[in-house]
Write an enzyme that holds these catalytic residues in place. Structure first.
Site, PDB file in Angstrom:
ATOM      1  N   TYR A 101    -100.720   5.369 111.869  1.00 15.15           N
ATOM      2  CA  TYR A 101     -99.528   5.459 111.002  1.00 15.15           C
ATOM      3  C   TYR A 101     -99.259   4.094 110.396  1.00 15.15           C
ATOM      4  O   TYR A 101     -99.267   3.079 111.099  1.00 15.15           O
ATOM      5  CB  TYR A 101     -98.316   5.896 111.838  1.00 15.15           C
ATOM      6  CG  TYR A 101     -96.992   5.798 111.101  1.00 15.15           C
ATOM      7  CD1 TYR A 101     -96.406   6.931 110.531  1.00 15.15           C
ATOM      8  CD2 TYR A 101     -96.328   4.575 110.962  1.00 15.15           C
ATOM      9  CE1 TYR A 101     -95.205   6.848 109.847  1.00 15.15           C
ATOM     10  CE2 TYR A 101     -95.120   4.483 110.267  1.00 15.15           C
ATOM     11  CZ  TYR A 101     -94.567   5.624 109.720  1.00 15.15           C
ATOM     12  OH  TYR A 101     -93.382   5.549 109.040  1.00 15.15           O
ATOM     13  N   GLU A 190     -95.419   5.624 102.794  1.00 10.43           N
ATOM     14  CA  GLU A 190     -95.821   5.960 104.159  1.00 10.43           C
ATOM     15  C   GLU A 190     -97.165   6.683 104.163  1.00 10.43           C
ATOM     16  O   GLU A 190     -97.390   7.580 103.352  1.00 10.43           O
ATOM     17  CB  GLU A 190     -94.752   6.858 104.799  1.00 10.43           C
ATOM     18  CG  GLU A 190     -95.028   7.204 106.246  1.00 10.43           C
ATOM     19  CD  GLU A 190     -94.043   8.229 106.776  1.00 10.43           C
ATOM     20  OE1 GLU A 190     -93.067   7.831 107.443  1.00 10.43           O
ATOM     21  OE2 GLU A 190     -94.230   9.433 106.525  1.00 10.43           O
TER      22      GLU A 190
END
Ligand code: GDP
Ligand code: MN
Length: 379
Positions: A101, A190
């Protein structure tokens, strides 16, 4: 402004962040054609402006073009938390060894961009933050200094990425993501998951990209990506009319002048036991047409049962607002009870105008608290 995954990936590609090849499709037949063109297995991904599509059945693997058509048939028209899927992204399927991530957001309290990285990707980041906060690396960037290569290295090392090849690729992606974030005037970029393939290649498998609305005029190419149909229809109408409006879930329509006063009004309505239907800010001018436009948007919401107008006249003149209210009530045939609190510039005249109109659905109150109470009673 939130971008779709495929749009965010288009921007990623421009900045040199590796993404998979893909095509957009709005019908099962087009999905099949796209899969044929690309060859090999593909993933069919619902394009909606909300996360967690995988869990909602909006992401499916397809081995063959016929499979892609069938999966697209299932996904198109699906409702994912209130968003109807009308397009799918057909992407060359990736083999996944690991899911990481990486994100960058604007941290308002620190007044700096903030990177977050963890090797526990693929799941909700809130979950990682809660269950294993130590696995989540946070790093601010001084905007004057800008991105420096040590930022990327620090994230990678503290995140515990052991493989030198991965370290190098991820650090490079961190730098490119910073560039994309700053140049596009984003407030969030993101990548979840950022994958590592069995061959050791690092790639962005998903994208969440939010650009600052107030900066869009400097980015016509991004502004063009806006999809009016996908936004809340009331918010789309508001944007068209230049009304600052955010849809909420309750019954009391709220209208104020100035963001601060309007926000307080939303709070006070909640405080006295009501539930606001929206946030609507008339802004500084508050001319009659502005009031008409705002009331048109607010009353289009079928949940609205009463409206609370909270005006503090500074530049805004209360008599002008009062005329706007009367004009709107007549023009739009509004039957909702409207509670009006006017204070400040020309407030007496404004109240007089409203009283003389003697409309049975108009109520005036002297204070914000009383106005909120009355509106909640009437809702
Ligand atoms: P989200 O659920 O909306 O966050 O959508 P994502 O694009 O992140 O996809 C969700 C999950 O689907 C990913 O975490 C992967 O596990 C899986 N997935 C997506 N694309 C692929 C792919 O190309 N290959 C494989 N094997 N899995 C994929
Ligand atoms: Mn994702």
């Amino acid at each position: 402004m939130d971008l779709y995954e495929f749009q965010g990936k288009e921007l990623f590609r421009r900045y040199g962040i590796p993404v998979s090849d893909g095509r957009l499709a709005t019908s099962p037949a087009a999905a099949r054609a796209a899969a044929e063109e690309m060859g090999g297995p593909v993933v069919v991904k619902a394009q909606v402006l909300t996360g967690g599509r995988g869990k909602a059945g909006g992401i499916k693997l397809a081995e063959t073009p016929a499979d892609a058509e069938a999966r697209a048939q299932e996904i198109l028209g699906l409702d994912i938390r209130g968003h109807t899927v009308d397009k799918v992204w057909i992407e060359r399927a990736s083999e996944i060894e690991r899911e990481y991530y990486l994100s960058i957001t604007f941290d308002r309290s620190a007044k700096r961009p903030l990177f977050m990285f963890t090797t526990q990707g693929g799941v909700d980041i809130e979950e990682v933050a809660e269950t294993s906060p130590d696995a989540l690396v946070r790093l601010h960037v001084d905007p004057l200094e800008g991105y420096q290569p040590w930022h990327g290295r620090r994230l990678v090392f503290e995140g515990g990425v052991a493989d030198p090849g991965e370290q190098k690729q991820i650090a490079a992606i961190v730098g490119k993501l910073y560039e994309a974030f700053v140049e596009c005037e984003a407030i969030l970029c993101e990548i979840n998951p950022l994958i590592v393939t069995p061959e050791g290649e690092v790639r962005a498998l998903d994208s969440k990209f939010t650009v600052d609305d107030n900066a869009l005029f400097r980015h016509p190419d991004i502004a063009e990506m806006r999809d009016v149909g996908a936004a809340d229809p009331l918010e789309a109408l508001a944007r068209e009319k230049g009304v600052t409006y955010v849809k909420l879930d309750g019954e009391v329509g709220v209208l104020g002048n100035g963001a601060g006063l309007t926000m307080s009004t939303v709070d006070v309505v909640t405080f006295v036991g009501g539930s606001p239907a929206n946030f609507c800010d008339l802004g500084g001018g508050g001319d009659a047409q502005g009031v008409v436009d705002a009331l048109e948007v607010i009353t289009r919401d079928p949940q609205v049962r009463a409206i609370f107008f909270n005006i503090f006249g500074g530049i805004t003149r209360c008599d002008e607002v009062a005329r706007g209210i009367l004009q709107a009530v007549e023009q739009l045939g509004i039957e909702h009870p409207i509670v009006v609190r006017l204070d400040g510039t020309n407030a007496d005249e404004g109240r007089r105008i409203l009283q003389e109109a003697a409309a049975s659905n108009l109520h005036t109150e002297a204070t914000m608290l009383d106005g909120a109470r009355r509106a909640v009673e009437l809702a």
